[in-house]
Design an enzyme around this catalytic site. Structure first.
Site, PDB file in Angstrom:
ATOM      1  N   ASP A   1       0.718  -1.378   0.062  1.00  0.00           N
ATOM      2  CA  ASP A   1       0.182  -0.209   0.064  1.00  0.00           C
ATOM      3  C   ASP A   1       0.918   1.225  -0.138  1.00  0.00           C
ATOM      4  OD1 ASP A   1      -2.872   1.007   0.432  1.00  0.00           O
ATOM      5  OD2 ASP A   1      -1.868   1.945   1.971  1.00  0.00           O
TER       6      ASP A   1
ATOM      7  N   GLU B   1       1.002  -0.367  -5.220  1.00  0.00           N
ATOM      8  CA  GLU B   1      -0.191   0.202  -5.267  1.00  0.00           C
ATOM      9  C   GLU B   1       0.317   1.759  -5.090  1.00  0.00           C
ATOM     10  OE1 GLU B   1      -3.616   2.401  -3.463  1.00  0.00           O
ATOM     11  OE2 GLU B   1      -1.776   2.158  -2.373  1.00  0.00           O
TER      12      GLU B   1
END
Length: 656
Positions: A391, A420
């Site tokens: 993330d 991401e």
């Protein structure tokens, strides 16, 4: 491509750094090494078991014969393997090798003057011209003796030619002796290129279909927190849809301080579970599981269940903490305090994350922090996880990612990392260079034909194709694209067809198959997102597109052409509402052509194939992959009809 960095094996000085009076520098230039990323600063990406083609422009002054070789080895190995390079044309030499398994590799090119071959060529030309070569033969004898390694015996052919020179001097011109000398002669001007790194990964790094699941929302009982058992119960269904990666949002304990309520509200009501990105509470942090999901043994059973059904678990790792994370008390030195003693919560203006704090990567004890985060990844590898979605990696130091990915790969070369990072293009690409196997992309916001074709052309061009593998997620817990907020089924199908067919890696967020489309007003976010609450769904709700997803994934499994992105070419369609394309398998054994509608109306159009080839052979006909209809191409193409309300995608096997 790699620049002309050449060193002599006995010196670390580049030939461009030498003074004019230095006679010992190498005489070779080794230029335009392919493949290479930023001159060899970052690794090129390839797949284990497939040939890696190498070429370079190699030359020196004069007309002497040049020989070159490719050297390659595992990064942690000592011995090099050698492959002869062949002259292709215009000073370009080529070779290839096959890395047998995933891991880090190195390759290098070396070149030298084949002095005996140079002499032999000149002598043969003079002989063919009818000239006396007796003196040349004596020179050849002296040269052969001088080129014998350490003055010793090279091999039987060389020794025999030298010993029998007086009886048969022209034996020095034989093909056998030329081959023997090429293998044994001393290479007095050997030069080597810079060493180029190679990251070799398994097939799933190149081709994968991701189903993103929120574990706590998998219970069939309304309002009840889901468990790993509930996730296991859904594995057969998701596997039947053809997905091969079950991607779990964070499964760790969730903090209570500043816990978010429904729809990201600042006030949590009793029973609100909070955001799963607020990692950690008193019961544990990144190496713990949320107690309502189950325990580690339950998690390992989920991993095993996925493996049994041909899937893998991917775990979401967010390098951030809730204010209740154990690290804040165990390692307060890893967090930066403000003048009032508080820790600043995370922000991505205008977004605020009051329930999250970030560790300080500039802290004096940052080495221990880096090692702790590496150990988190290795802990989950021990639990059977070999795929990680990271993330927001762009908010953490780039050197950390290069180091930690390398550290993990040293212990398990099968691990795949997905970045991401919805951020600036160069930063997204930098993360891919540093070792991320796959990367989120701008696909979500590329909606017109021109936008899509320009973006894909960028990603499959050079040098991006050497290191950047896009993963086209259609939706995520954070992103409900504007174009899907109308809930039109044909458009959901169109977008997932674009993702699954143009890119070899793609994914959906659970609920996409149910046409979930209600947004927060004025936002690209879901209303009542299970990022902040527990959702219960009827996974067989009428109107779902599960059969369509299963069909797309089946065709991807059956056709190797769809399991790669690099060999994508767009076909001419004179209609801005239709995208035409053709894809070829890596080995040229399979070809698929297609047309995808991106506007709602039915229409007819001409699909131009032009000079398109598969496996080096022209495409002469196409066969519909769903109906079996066979069409022979005429005038370089064929006329087709597409009705997006029935199916926005037409797919064909290419017949050559």
């Amino acid at each position: 491509m790699g620049g002309p960095v050449i060193t002599h094996p006995n010196s670390a000085i580049s030939n461009f750094d030498r003074s004019p009076s230095d006679p010992t520098g190498p005489r070779f230039l080794i230029e335009n090494i392919f493949p290479a990323v930023d001159g060899g600063r970052y690794p090129v990406k390839r797949i284990a078991g497939e040939a890696v083609a190498i070429w370079a422009d190699i030359f020196r002054d004069g007309h002497d014969q040049i020989r070159a070789a490719l050297r390659w080895r595992r990064e942690n190995a000592n011995a090099w393997q050698i492959a002869d390079m062949q002259l292709h044309s215009n000073d370009r030499f080529t070779a290839s090798f096959v890395p047998p398994e995933p891991g880090r590799y190195l390759f290098q090119i070396e070149a030298w003057t084949d002095r005996f071959a140079s002499w032999r060529k000149g002598a043969l030309l003079k002989k063919q011209a009818g000239q006396d070569i007796s003196l040349e033969l004596r020179e050849g004898l002296a040269l052969a003796r001088s080129l014998m390694p350490n003055g010793g015996t090279a091999n039987a052919a060389v020794t025999a030619a030298i010993d029998n020179f007086n009886r048969n001097p022209e034996a020095l011109l034989s093909d056998d002796l030329g081959g023997a000398m090429a293998q044994t002669e001393v290479r007095t001007d050997l030069s080597r290129s810079a060493t180029i790194p190679l990251l070799v990964e398994r097939e799933k790094a190149r081709a994968s279909a991701w189903y993103e699941m929120v574990p706590r929302s998998q219970s069939s009982v309304p309002g009840q927190h889901g468990t790993f058992e509930d996730c296991i119960a859904r594995v057969p269904e998701i596997a039947a849809l053809g997905f091969d990666v079950l991607y779990l949002t964070p499964i760790h304990p969730i903090g209570r301080t500043n816990r978010k309520g429904r729809n990201n509200s600042l006030t949590a009501e009793p029973g609100d579970p909070g955001s799963f990105y607020a990692v950690g509470d008193a019961t544990g942090g990144h190496d713990a599981v949320h107690p309502q999901l189950g325990n580690l043994a339950d998690f390992r059973r989920l991993v095993d269940a996925c493996r049994t059904h041909g899937m893998e678990v991917a775990l979401d790792i967010a390098v951030q903490c809730s204010p209740d994370h154990p690290w804040l008390t165990q390692h307060p030195e890893w967090f930066k305090r403000r003048p009032d003693g508080s820790i600043k919560f995370a922000e991505n203006p205008p977004k605020k994350y009051e329930d999250i704090v970030n560790p300080d990567f500039s802290a004096a004890e940052r080495i221990a922090l880096w090692q702790a985060l590496r150990d988190v990844l290795l802990f989950w590898v021990e639990q059977g996880v070999e795929i990680f979605r990271i993330d927001n990696p762009h908010t953490k130091p780039l050197p950390f990612w290069e180091w930690v990915i390398h550290e993990v790969h040293q212990r398990n070369a099968n691990v795949i990392f997905l970045s991401e990072a919805f951020t600036r293009p160069k930063l997204m690409k930098a993360l891919a260079k540093l070792g991320f196997s796959q990367s989120y992309s701008y696909f979500t916001w590329r909606t017109t034909k021109q936008e899509l074709q320009e973006y894909l052309s960028e990603l499959i061009g050079y040098p991006e194709r050497e290191y950047f593998r896009p993963n086209f997620f259609v939706t995520t817990p954070d992103i409900l694209p504007v174009q899907l907020q109308t809930g039109e089924t044909w458009l959901f199908k169109s977008r997932v067809a674009l993702a699954a067919l143009l890119s070899s890696n793609y994914g959906i967020y659970n609920g996409f198959e149910l046409i979930e489309h209600e947004p927060l007003p004025g936002r690209e976010e879901y209303l009542n997102s299970d990022k902040y609450e527990i959702r219960t769904r009827d996974w067989n709700k009428p109107g779902n597109i599960k059969p369509y997803l299963a069909m797309l994934n089946r065709l991807r499994r059956e056709h190797a052409a769809l399991r790669q992105t690099d060999n994508l070419r767009f076909l001419q369609v004179e209609d801005d509402g239709v995208i035409g394309f053709i894809k070829e398998a890596v080995d040229g054994s399979d070809g698929v052509a297609g047309a995808i509608a991106i506007t709602p109306n039915a229409r007819e159009f001409w699909l131009h194939f032009g000079d398109a080839q598969i496996g080096g052979r022209p495409v002469v006909a196409i066969e519909n992959l769903l109906t079996g209809e066979f069409r022979r191409l005429e005038w370089g193409g064929t006329r087709l009809r597409i009705d997006p309300q029935v199916d926005p995608a037409l797919l064909f096997r290419c017949v050559t």
